[in-house]
Design a protein around this motif. Structure first.
Motif, PDB file in Angstrom:
ATOM      1  N   VAL A 235      65.982   5.847  15.576  1.00 45.97           N
ATOM      2  CA  VAL A 235      66.280   5.496  16.967  1.00 45.97           C
ATOM      3  C   VAL A 235      67.312   4.372  16.987  1.00 45.97           C
ATOM      4  CG1 VAL A 235      65.316   4.622  19.130  1.00 45.97           C
ATOM      5  CG2 VAL A 235      63.987   6.220  17.721  1.00 45.97           C
ATOM      6  N   LEU A 236      68.346   4.553  17.805  1.00 43.19           N
ATOM      7  CA  LEU A 236      69.421   3.578  17.932  1.00 43.19           C
ATOM      8  C   LEU A 236      69.336   2.856  19.266  1.00 43.19           C
ATOM      9  CD1 LEU A 236      72.366   5.812  16.641  1.00 43.19           C
ATOM     10  CD2 LEU A 236      70.915   4.274  15.307  1.00 43.19           C
ATOM     11  N   ASP A 237      69.797   1.614  19.285  1.00 43.98           N
ATOM     12  CA  ASP A 237      69.852   0.883  20.550  1.00 43.98           C
ATOM     13  C   ASP A 237      71.180   1.171  21.252  1.00 43.98           C
ATOM     14  OD1 ASP A 237      71.781  -0.777  19.349  1.00 43.98           O
ATOM     15  OD2 ASP A 237      70.451  -2.508  19.190  1.00 43.98           O
ATOM     16  N   SER A 238      71.457   0.474  22.327  1.00 42.60           N
ATOM     17  CA  SER A 238      72.665   0.738  23.116  1.00 42.60           C
ATOM     18  C   SER A 238      73.959   0.416  22.358  1.00 42.60           C
ATOM     19  CB  SER A 238      72.625  -0.057  24.428  1.00 42.60           C
ATOM     20  OG  SER A 238      72.589  -1.444  24.144  1.00 42.60           O
ATOM     21  N   ARG A 239      73.858  -0.360  21.290  1.00 41.64           N
ATOM     22  CA  ARG A 239      75.029  -0.669  20.447  1.00 41.64           C
ATOM     23  C   ARG A 239      75.053   0.200  19.193  1.00 41.64           C
ATOM     24  NH1 ARG A 239      77.907  -5.634  20.933  1.00 41.64           N
ATOM     25  NH2 ARG A 239      78.274  -5.144  18.769  1.00 41.64           N
ATOM     26  N   TYR A 240      74.238   1.243  19.193  1.00 39.07           N
ATOM     27  CA  TYR A 240      74.114   2.198  18.089  1.00 39.07           C
ATOM     28  C   TYR A 240      73.583   1.563  16.810  1.00 39.07           C
ATOM     29  CZ  TYR A 240      77.104   4.835  21.250  1.00 39.07           C
ATOM     30  OH  TYR A 240      77.623   5.441  22.356  1.00 39.07           O
ATOM     31  N   ARG A 241      72.777   0.513  16.953  1.00 39.64           N
ATOM     32  CA  ARG A 241      72.184  -0.137  15.792  1.00 39.64           C
ATOM     33  C   ARG A 241      70.780   0.421  15.561  1.00 39.64           C
ATOM     34  NH1 ARG A 241      72.808  -6.126  17.929  1.00 39.64           N
ATOM     35  NH2 ARG A 241      71.659  -5.005  19.512  1.00 39.64           N
ATOM     36  N   SER A 242      70.509   0.675  14.308  1.00 43.24           N
ATOM     37  CA  SER A 242      69.174   1.103  13.901  1.00 43.24           C
ATOM     38  C   SER A 242      68.357  -0.128  13.519  1.00 43.24           C
ATOM     39  CB  SER A 242      69.277   2.038  12.693  1.00 43.24           C
ATOM     40  OG  SER A 242      69.764   1.310  11.564  1.00 43.24           O
ATOM     41  N   ALA A 243      67.079   0.086  13.256  1.00 40.53           N
ATOM     42  CA  ALA A 243      66.240  -1.014  12.769  1.00 40.53           C
ATOM     43  C   ALA A 243      66.796  -1.539  11.446  1.00 40.53           C
ATOM     44  CB  ALA A 243      64.802  -0.545  12.603  1.00 40.53           C
ATOM     45  N   LEU A 244      67.392  -0.670  10.641  1.00 41.65           N
ATOM     46  CA  LEU A 244      67.971  -1.110   9.368  1.00 41.65           C
ATOM     47  C   LEU A 244      69.154  -2.045   9.599  1.00 41.65           C
ATOM     48  CD1 LEU A 244      67.688  -0.913   6.318  1.00 41.65           C
ATOM     49  CD2 LEU A 244      69.152   1.130   6.388  1.00 41.65           C
ATOM     50  N   HIS A 245      69.975  -1.776  10.592  1.00 38.24           N
ATOM     51  CA  HIS A 245      71.057  -2.699  10.960  1.00 38.24           C
ATOM     52  C   HIS A 245      70.483  -4.074  11.312  1.00 38.24           C
ATOM     53  CE1 HIS A 245      73.464   0.997  11.717  1.00 38.24           C
ATOM     54  NE2 HIS A 245      74.513   0.212  11.490  1.00 38.24           N
ATOM     55  N   LEU A 246      69.438  -4.068  12.138  1.00 37.20           N
ATOM     56  CA  LEU A 246      68.856  -5.319  12.614  1.00 37.20           C
ATOM     57  C   LEU A 246      68.200  -6.104  11.476  1.00 37.20           C
ATOM     58  CD1 LEU A 246      67.292  -3.958  15.920  1.00 37.20           C
ATOM     59  CD2 LEU A 246      69.428  -5.247  15.674  1.00 37.20           C
ATOM     60  N   ALA A 247      67.460  -5.416  10.622  1.00 38.91           N
ATOM     61  CA  ALA A 247      66.807  -6.088   9.492  1.00 38.91           C
ATOM     62  C   ALA A 247      67.840  -6.690   8.554  1.00 38.91           C
ATOM     63  CB  ALA A 247      65.916  -5.105   8.739  1.00 38.91           C
ATOM     64  N   THR A 248      68.924  -5.972   8.349  1.00 43.33           N
ATOM     65  CA  THR A 248      69.985  -6.461   7.470  1.00 43.33           C
ATOM     66  C   THR A 248      70.664  -7.679   8.071  1.00 43.33           C
ATOM     67  OG1 THR A 248      70.328  -4.234   6.606  1.00 43.33           O
ATOM     68  CG2 THR A 248      72.106  -5.802   6.284  1.00 43.33           C
TER      69      THR A 248
END
Length: 169
Positions: A66-79
Motif C-alpha cells: 500500500v502506497l501513500d499519496s506520495r507513492y511511498r511504501s512502508a519500506l520507504h518510510l522505515a528507510t
C-alpha cells in the motif's frame, strides 16, 4: 473502529490490534483497498513500532504494498526514519522484497533513500534483498553513487563501492 486502529498503531499496542481484528475481521482488508486512512502500517512504521509492524505484516502481508499519496511504501518510510528492525521485517515478507523497486513521487526507491540518509546497515540489507534496485537511476539520470556524493554520505559510498564488483555497479 478505524480510530481505535489508528490509536493502536500510534501506541504500538499489539493487544488492541488483535481485539480490533476480532471485532472486525475485514478491517485490514479495508486498509489494503484504501478505505481506511491513515494506513496503520505507515503510522506504526513512522513511529518505530516494530512489534506492531511485525504483527500487521504477519496478519496481512499485502499491507506492505500500500502506497501513500506520495507513492511511498512502508519500506520507504522505515528507510527514511532509519528503523533497521522494521526494514528487516518488511523485506522478510515476499511482497516487501519487491517494494525495494517501488519508486516514490520523486522517483526514489528505498535504496536511494538509504544512500542519501547514510543508513549503511539498511542499505546492505536492501542491496542484499534486490541487488538490481541499486542500479535504478533517478529520472534526472543520477545513480545511487551520485546521491551518496551529493548528500555527503561518504561512508555509504565506500560501502557501495566495496560491493560494486558483485552487485551495485
Amino acid at each position: 473502529m478505524e480510530q481505535r486502529l489508528c490509536e493502536a498503531a500510534i501506541d504500538g499496542n499489539v493487544e488492541s490490534l488483535d481485539e480490533i481484528i476480532g471485532a472486525d475481521q475485514l478491517i485490514l482488508d479495508k486498509v489494503v483497498v484504501g478505505c481506511i486512512n491513515p494506513n496503520p502500517l505507515h503510522v506504526a512504521t513512522t513511529l518505530g513500532r516494530t512489534q506492531f509492524v511485525q504483527r500487521l505484516v504477519h496478519l496481512k502481508p499485502e499491507l506492505v504494498e500500500v502506497l501513500d499519496s506520495r507513492y511511498r511504501s512502508a519500506l520507504h518510510l522505515a528507510t527514511t526514519k532509519g528503523h533497521f528492525d522494521i526494514v528487516q521485517a518488511l523485506v522478510r515478507v515476499r511482497e516487501g522484497r519487491q517494494m525495494c523497486l517501488a519508486r516514490d513521487r520523486d522517483g526514489k526507491n528505498p535504496l536511494h533513500i538509504a544512500a542519501m540518509e547514510g543508513h549503511g546497515r539498511t542499505l546492505e540489507v536492501l542491496v542484499g534483498t534486490i541487488p538490481h534496485a541499486a542500479r535504478v537511476r533517478l529520472d534526472s539520470g543520477e545513480t545511487i553513487l551520485h546521491l551518496c556524493v551529493k548528500h555527503q554520505q561518504l561512508n555509504t559510498l565506500s560501502l557501495l563501492l566495496q560491493d560494486s564488483r558483485s552487485r551495485v555497479c
